[in-house]
Each structure stands twice: as structure tokens, then as C-alpha cells.
Write an enzyme that holds these catalytic residues in place. Structure first.
Site, mmCIF file in Angstrom:
data_model
loop_
_atom_site.group_PDB
_atom_site.id
_atom_site.type_symbol
_atom_site.label_atom_id
_atom_site.label_comp_id
_atom_site.label_asym_id
_atom_site.label_seq_id
_atom_site.Cartn_x
_atom_site.Cartn_y
_atom_site.Cartn_z
ATOM 1 N N PHE D 39 32.232 84.026 -0.262
ATOM 2 C CA PHE D 39 30.644 85.055 -0.638
ATOM 3 C C PHE D 39 30.757 86.467 0.585
ATOM 4 O O PHE D 39 30.475 86.084 2.405
ATOM 5 C CB PHE D 39 29.629 84.305 0.213
ATOM 6 C CG PHE D 39 29.426 83.490 -1.187
ATOM 7 C CD1 PHE D 39 29.014 83.361 -2.550
ATOM 8 C CD2 PHE D 39 30.606 82.188 -1.158
ATOM 9 C CE1 PHE D 39 28.871 82.460 -3.809
ATOM 10 C CE2 PHE D 39 30.206 81.505 -2.374
ATOM 11 C CZ PHE D 39 29.441 81.273 -3.312
ATOM 12 N N VAL D 77 31.233 81.433 3.665
ATOM 13 C CA VAL D 77 30.751 82.400 4.022
ATOM 14 C C VAL D 77 31.118 82.991 5.109
ATOM 15 O O VAL D 77 31.689 82.816 5.993
ATOM 16 C CB VAL D 77 29.498 81.869 4.348
ATOM 17 C CG1 VAL D 77 28.311 82.926 4.219
ATOM 18 C CG2 VAL D 77 29.154 81.332 2.538
ATOM 19 N N CYS D 78 30.889 84.288 4.861
ATOM 20 C CA CYS D 78 31.763 85.572 6.035
ATOM 21 C C CYS D 78 30.327 85.429 7.046
ATOM 22 O O CYS D 78 29.414 86.108 6.828
ATOM 23 C CB CYS D 78 31.834 87.002 5.546
ATOM 24 S SG CYS D 78 32.291 88.302 6.793
ATOM 25 N N ILE D 79 31.135 85.857 8.616
ATOM 26 C CA ILE D 79 30.618 85.141 9.525
ATOM 27 C C ILE D 79 29.523 86.522 9.825
ATOM 28 O O ILE D 79 28.541 86.467 10.408
ATOM 29 C CB ILE D 79 31.065 83.906 10.792
ATOM 30 C CG1 ILE D 79 29.792 83.853 11.901
ATOM 31 C CG2 ILE D 79 31.627 84.781 11.280
ATOM 32 C CD1 ILE D 79 30.362 82.660 12.986
ATOM 33 N N ALA D 82 26.724 87.445 7.217
ATOM 34 C CA ALA D 82 25.600 86.263 7.071
ATOM 35 C C ALA D 82 24.642 86.154 8.717
ATOM 36 O O ALA D 82 24.261 86.171 8.636
ATOM 37 C CB ALA D 82 26.740 85.062 6.774
#
Lengths: 88, 120, 130, 130, 120, 88
Positions: D39, D77-79, D82
Site C-alpha cells: 500500500f 504499508v509504506c512507512i 503512511a
């Protein structure tokens, strides 16, 4: 009072021009300022927001019929027109 | 993990959204990961290449700076669509770094040799 | 003059919130009143109290809170748009039994009627689209 | 065949997450492997544990969690994407001294390298754009 | 609060984003609030009017149902751009409710008489 | 192997067609399916995702050169092509 049209994406220009009255004002902002570039801009008076023009490296590439305006002049355009129409 | 031929297809203008920034960040990482990376700027994506940008004027990092960092991350196969440049009145001298300007036919061949394409 | 503002784009993902912020500052500096900024569509993400700006970038949240406080602007977030996007305050956390809330206290969660009310009671209405 | 997936759009604001969900189900049903869904961009909002779906609409979150569990899919999820959008887990809440965290435990917060790794170790890579 | 002439300018297709849905919801509320509300469907927004939609097939509420609810909320001044319909091969018989089909000139006049415009 | 192009917004069609090879496949999904309507679709083989066609009320309005496909056939298009290119 004439309308003010805000264009923040270049692709909305055609639809805006189709219904804008001759004395309506059009302000290009955000990615809309690309529609004010030399060779791209339509032949009618336009405004473009200075910060967005400058950020994108478009200083000196804006067509002669486009007036580059400050944030304060943006506010004056808003108070001087009704309604404000956003195209996206 | 295998070494793949990986193309970043960048078609969004630099500042109106975060698409350009985040796609470029993934291209930088791909360079570090030792993939065979190419980047093709086309459509409104060629505006990312324009010299003289000043992102901080609208509280953003300058995209041109990130583009110019690509070669330092070993991403050196940089292409721009000739037609996209021409319709926007842009020539090689207007760009902030040297790229290979490619025709539609050359882009078709470039796409055909990829294992995967990442878009913005 | 009274100017009502709508913001439809999320911070970072869109330039809308930044453009609106600059416009509001200029309007206030020119002596106009901005009674309410209505955050709708993805604009509701502006109210998140738990976003972490990238290094070297200013926090759009802090800028909004400071301007709203200084100029008496109401920061209004549409409840319907916010709930489905995971932007919730303490009341909604309790009502829907959620694990957390994330709306900054400077933002009021309101119904869509407040958008219409803001338009009805202002001289100009300007939308900053996504 | 191994298929890696990227989702770039937020639930509700975009159809990307729904299209990706249907595609993943069909791929799994056809005997393929989806090792990781990554994501990125506004897609990171899919991981919010505190969104409230409109009445009469299914919860995209519950659908993802169920599919991931049944088919052994990692939800990543890409930090970087995010953090700036206010999607944070407990570790980041502590690190940045935030008032809350909102990532559903079925989602892993990972670096961008995991996107490249997923592409490199799969036969196909499909992006669902915003 | 004064009674204002308020136009909803709807130009987005119904399902790819939440723009259409959320703009329509605000139009319903405006009807309840006793404003002088008009709705103009133009560009890809005319797709919102097409009969036979089935939103639940993609886990969405049907936009056509919400459009058909407008008159029940006293939003009865509904317009569609003639050119937008024609370029998409749509006629009055294809739509899920009756609307006034208006030329560009008529749209220009409609815009000119508004106090405010809400877009999607 | 030929490429598969995914178009989820109608406006991306022109740029996609400019670089797609003759034997590449093109799948219209989400709002991209409007580009498959009669009178709008380009004259080349195309695919369109059934759920998106149906949801939008486009059953019966799709051009003859467009093959409407299921989710399962979408997966087959993916496994049968390399690379997958998303246009937006």
C-alpha cells in the site's frame, strides 16, 4: 457581477472556456498554471498565481496574455467577482 | 530476489499532488537495490525535469533536486518523451539534467524489454 | 467582506490545503473575515493530529491551528466524510467503539449543513479542489 | 505464478483498493500466489483501524484482513507514505510522541525497499492506481 | 442565513472516486436548507444520470438512486450539458430521471445568476 | 511476451495508444471503461472489466471491438502478459 473561474488542473481549461463569459476572470493556480505557458495558453486574458508559477520553474515561460498575480491580488479577484467557480 | 528490468513511468506534474515525489523516492530505492532501473518521463511528467524549480515557494521540496539525485543512486537510464517535450515547448536546454530524448517507437521498445513497470 | 472556504484535498496528496492556507492569510491581512473553513472530501485528513511531516517540511496542521487562533476562524470537518476516512474524535471513538481518536482539538466535527450555512452567511464562497 | 500487487488509492476516495481486492481473490482462486500487497501513496489509508464504513456498505478493512489471513498474503504499508498521512502504529506513536496510533494489526509497516523486493521476487507486478 | 442561489456543478463520473457521491450528498442537504438550488451535470458528470446503474456490483451505493432522490429533497432545477451528452452518445431517453438539457449559452446564463457554486 | 496496459481513467487512453504495441493487450477498468463505449472506443481490440461495465450501466453500450471480461479473465490477462503497465 462577472464570475471568477479557478483552474487547478490544466485539463479543465477546455470545459471552463466553453461556458465562461467574455468578461469573466480566469485564475490559473497549482497545476493549472501550466495552461498559461507560452504556446499553450488560449488567446484571452488570464491570471496565474505567482507562487505556483515560480515553484514550477515557469518564470519567463508564461504567455503575454497572462497576468501573474500575488496572493493579495487573488483575494482582490475573489472580492471583485461572483460566483467563484472551481474547475477540476 | 532476482535482478529485474524495472521501468518507472512518470507522467504526473511535480507539485499538484504527491505522486511525482513518491514515485521518485521509490526509484531511488530501486537504484540502491541493484535492479536494472530505467525512468521514463512522459506526458506532464516531463515538467519534473524543468530547470529553475523552487518547491519551497509552496512549502514543498524541489522535485528537480530529487530528479538530479537519481544518477547518484545509480539510476542513470533516464528517458524523456520527445513529443511530450515538444508540445510543452521544452528542449534539452530547458532541463535540469541530461536525459535521452526518445520517440514513441523507442518508448515502445523500452517498454517491451521490461519485467515490471512502476507508475506514479 | 465575509469569505467562506472549502478544502477538498488532503495535505501532501494535494496542494489544496496549502493554497487555501495562503489564501486565508492574504484575505485576513486585507481586512476580510474568514468565518469558517469547511474540510470536505479528502480535505478532512487535514484535521489529523497524528501525522508526521517529512523532515525539513513545515507542518500544515500547526499552520492552520495558528491562523485559526489568530484570526478567529472556525476549522470545520464534515462528519460523514471524516468517519469513512478514519478521522474521528473522542465522541465518535466511544459511539463506534474504536481503538483511538485522531482529530486535533482545534477542529470541530460538524454536519454538512454547516457547509450550506457557511455559504448562506458569507459574501463569497471559494473552493480549493483536490 | 507469484503476483505482487501495489495499491495507490484510498478506500472510498478511489476504487483502487476494491479493484485490487477482487483481483487478489480471483488470483488466489485460480491457484496463484499473492505474497505481498504493498500500500503506497494514498493507498496507505486502507490500513486505518478506526474508519467507520457508511451504513449498508461492506468494510474494505475486514475484507482485506480476511483475505490476507485465508491466503497468506502480507499486507505491507509504506512507512514514509503512511507517516505524513497520519497512519501510524504503536512504535511510531512512541517515537514521535503522538496522541494515538491507528494501524490495524494485520498490516505491517515497512520500508520502500519491500516494494522493490516484492517486485524482484515475483513473476508479475500489478498496480491499482488512484 | 440568507437564501442564496447555489449551483452544484457536477463534472466527475459516478464511481471511480467519492467526488460524485459526496457532492450529491451536499446538494441534498442544501435542498433541506431552503436555498435556491440548481444542479448542472456536465463533462463526465452526465454519466451520473445514466439509467441501469448497479453500484453494489462494485460494493458502492448506486449513484443513480441518489440522483433520483434530489427532487424529493426539493432540488428540482436539474440541468445537463447538451454537448456532454451528445459526445457520449446519450439522449434524454437514456437518463434515469428527467433533466433540462441546456446549451453552452444557457449554462453561461445559469452560472451568471448564481451567488455561489459548489463543485465535486 | 507482449505487455498488458491497464487504463482506469478514460483520459489516459491517448498516451497509452501512442506507445502500445499492436499485439499488446489493453484492459479498461474502473472509470476507464467509459473509453470502451460505442462511438468513443478506438478501433483496436480492447478488454473491459465486467463488474465496472455493469456497475456504470454500460451493459449494451460497449463497442463491438471490446471484449468484456470477468475477474478470473483479468487474472489470465495478467499471467499471459509482461510487463503490466498502469496508466492514470
Amino acid at each position: 457581477m462577472a464570475a471568477l473561474h479557478l483552474i487547478n488542473h490544466q485539463h479543465a481549461m477546455t470545459d471552463c472556456l466553453a461556458v465562461a463569459a467574455a468578461d469573466d476572470a480566469i485564475l490559473l493556480l497549482e497545476d493549472g498554471v501550466y495552461a498559461g505557458a507560452v504556446g499553450v495558453a488560449p488567446q484571452r486574458p488570464l491570471h496565474a498565481l505567482a507562487a505556483d508559477v515560480h515553484a514550477r520553474g515557469l518564470d519567463g515561460r508564461i504567455a503575454a496574455q497572462v497576468v501573474v498575480v500575488s496572493d493579495a491580488q487573488f483575494v482582490e479577484l475573489v472580492t471583485g467577482h461572483v460566483p467563484i467557480v472551481t474547475w477540476r | 530476489m532476482e535482478t529485474k528490468r524495472l521501468l518507472f513511468l512518470l507522467r504526473q506534474p511535480p507539485y499538484g499532488s504527491s505522486h511525482a515525489l513518491e514515485a521518485l523516492e521509490s526509484a531511488l530505492v530501486a537504484g540502491v537495490f541493484d535492479q536494472r532501473v530505467s525512468v521514463l518521463f512522459s506526458g506532464d511528467g516531463v515538467w519534473q525535469l524543468l530547470a529553475g524549480q523552487d518547491g519551497p515557494a509552496i512549502q514543498r521540496r524541489s522535485i528537480a533536486k530529487i530528479v538530479r539525485a537519481l544518477p547518484q543512486y545509480d539510476v542513470t537510464a533516464l528517458y524523456a518523451c520527445a513529443e511530450a517535450l515538444a508540445t510543452r515547448g521544452l528542449g534539452a536546454g530547458d532541463l535540469s539534467l541530461p536525459v535521452a530524448i526518445v520517440t514513441r517507437d523507442e518508448q515502445r521498445a523500452l517498454l517491451a524489454e521490461q519485467d515490471a513497470v512502476v507508475n506514479d | 467582506m465575509n469569505i467562506a472556504i472549502a478544502v477538498h484535498g488532503a495535505p501532501y496528496s494535494s496542494q489544496a490545503a496549502l493554497s487555501a492556507l495562503r489564501f486565508c492569510r492574504a484575505a485576513v491581512a486585507a481586512g476580510h473575515q474568514v468565518a469558517r473553513v469547511f474540510f470536505y472530501h479528502d480535505g478532512v485528513h487535514t484535521a489529523s493530529a497524528i501525522s508526521v511531516p517529512p523532515q525539513d517540511e513545515p507542518s500544515p496542521l500547526a499552520d492552520w491551528v495558528e491562523l485559526a487562533d489568530a484570526a478567529g476562524i472556525e476549522l470545520a470537518v464534515c462528519i460523514a466524510a471524516a468517519l469513512k476516512r478514519g478521522i474521528v474524535n473522542g465522541d465518535e471513538q466511544d459511539r463506534y467503539d474504536l481503538t483511538a481518536s485522531n482529530v486535533h482539538p482545534a477542529f470541530a466535527i460538524v454536519g454538512l449543513g454547516q457547509l450550506i450555512e457557511a455559504i448562506g452567511s458569507s459574501d463569497r464562497f471559494v473552493t480549493f479542489a483536490a
